[in-house]
Design an enzyme around this catalytic site. Structure first.
Site, mmCIF file in Angstrom:
data_model
loop_
_atom_site.group_PDB
_atom_site.id
_atom_site.type_symbol
_atom_site.label_atom_id
_atom_site.label_comp_id
_atom_site.label_asym_id
_atom_site.label_seq_id
_atom_site.Cartn_x
_atom_site.Cartn_y
_atom_site.Cartn_z
ATOM 1 N N LYS A 121 -13.796 -4.165 2.591
ATOM 2 C CA LYS A 121 -14.733 -3.061 2.378
ATOM 3 C C LYS A 121 -16.179 -3.455 2.684
ATOM 4 O O LYS A 121 -16.966 -2.632 3.161
ATOM 5 C CB LYS A 121 -14.619 -2.535 0.949
ATOM 6 N N SER A 169 0.815 -1.217 0.000
ATOM 7 C CA SER A 169 0.000 0.000 0.000
ATOM 8 C C SER A 169 0.850 1.270 0.000
ATOM 9 O O SER A 169 1.790 1.412 0.784
ATOM 10 C CB SER A 169 -0.927 0.011 1.214
ATOM 11 N N ASP A 183 -14.147 6.242 -3.242
ATOM 12 C CA ASP A 183 -13.511 5.743 -4.463
ATOM 13 C C ASP A 183 -14.055 6.434 -5.712
ATOM 14 O O ASP A 183 -13.296 6.919 -6.560
ATOM 15 C CB ASP A 183 -13.703 4.228 -4.595
ATOM 16 N N MET A 223 -8.671 1.535 -13.872
ATOM 17 C CA MET A 223 -8.553 1.746 -12.433
ATOM 18 C C MET A 223 -7.277 1.135 -11.853
ATOM 19 O O MET A 223 -6.846 1.521 -10.771
ATOM 20 C CB MET A 223 -9.771 1.169 -11.720
#
Length: 265
Positions: free
Chosen positions: A63, A10, A102, A217
């Site tokens: 999520k 990340s 997002d 994306m």
């Protein structure tokens, strides 16, 4: 912090440290590995906020767990409710609150690129969570037509039914569906919301499909989707700017400080 599994890759800590530098804040933002089960995720989140944590990001595969936790214990933004997923956690009135930044991050990046959205004819490839999270912000940004194309047609059809039921604005533009192979014609913008590019595989795109702008994306490597449309004279972009955009929106919710995400682009 950002909670995920895997999480070592990340870039969020570096991004948020840059935001902190911009705003003159002293923050601690770290990666947090978590076992892939709801009980472990719940324990991590509760320990973080009970220990004085201000805000957290959530990434794959948590999520949906974050969404369920906020639905049960606190509240959800409209974007999180439509997306069925949460990537941003904070406390509101002492209760856990979840947002999904997002899609707004994607829209902000498209605007930074100068790509037109008002009245745009748009196609999204893929019918998973990534697609679900960006539809409402794109419609709010003014697109006029939307097609969701997926390798399995029934999944695209089901997603459209769910989205139209989740928010009345989505139903107003009457999104259509088709298989990826059947997607043809001219679009203003085509967005790849599948992860197929990470494996180096290619999508079954029709030679009769064209667009002015193509956005993937995914980021950080050569992406066959972008290579294909660049060869057909489209302007192209990978999704790193979307990552920056969603992070900026999260940071502002936690701190009340606006940041300039253009500095990363």
């Amino acid at each position: 912090m950002v909670i995920g599994n895997p999480i070592a890759h990340s870039k969020s800590p570096q991004i948020h440290q840059q935001f902190a530098k911009q705003t003159g804040l002293d923050i601690r933002y770290a990666r947090q590995y978590c076992p892939d089960d709801k009980a472990s995720f719940t324990a991590v989140v509760e320990a973080f906020f009970n220990g004085g944590g201000v805000g957290a990001n959530v990434t794959v595969p948590f999520k949906q767990f974050a969404y369920q936790m906020c639905a049960e214990q606190g509240g959800l933004s409209a974007h999180a409710q439509v997306a069925g997923a949460v990537n941003t956690l904070l406390l509101k009135d002492g209760k856990l609150f979840g947002d999904n930044t997002d899609g707004q991050g994607l829209v902000n990046h498209l605007r930074q690129l100068g790509w037109p959205l008002q009245g745009a004819k748009v196609a999204i490839l893929g019918a998973g969570g990534a697609s679900r999270g960006v539809v409402l912000p794109l419609i709010e940004a003014g697109i006029s037509e939307l097609t969701i194309a997926n390798r399995t047609l029934s999944k695209a059809e089901d997603l459209i039914d769910q989205l139209c039921s989740a928010h009345p604005l989505i139903a107003t533009i009457a999104p259509t569906s088709c298989t990826i192979e059947a997607l043809t014609g001219q679009y203003d913008l085509i967005i790849n919301a599948t992860s197929i590019g990470l494996s180096g595989d290619t999508l079954p795109l029709s030679e009769a499909l064209r667009c002015g702008y193509a956005y993937d994306m995914m980021y950080g490597r050569e992406l066959p989707f972008l290579t294909h449309f660049h060869a057909h004279s489209a302007q192209v972009s990978e999704g790193y700017g979307m990552l920056i955009g969603q992070a900026a929106l999260s940071f502002t919710q936690w701190t009340g400080k606006a940041v300039d995400s253009n500095l990363f682009i």
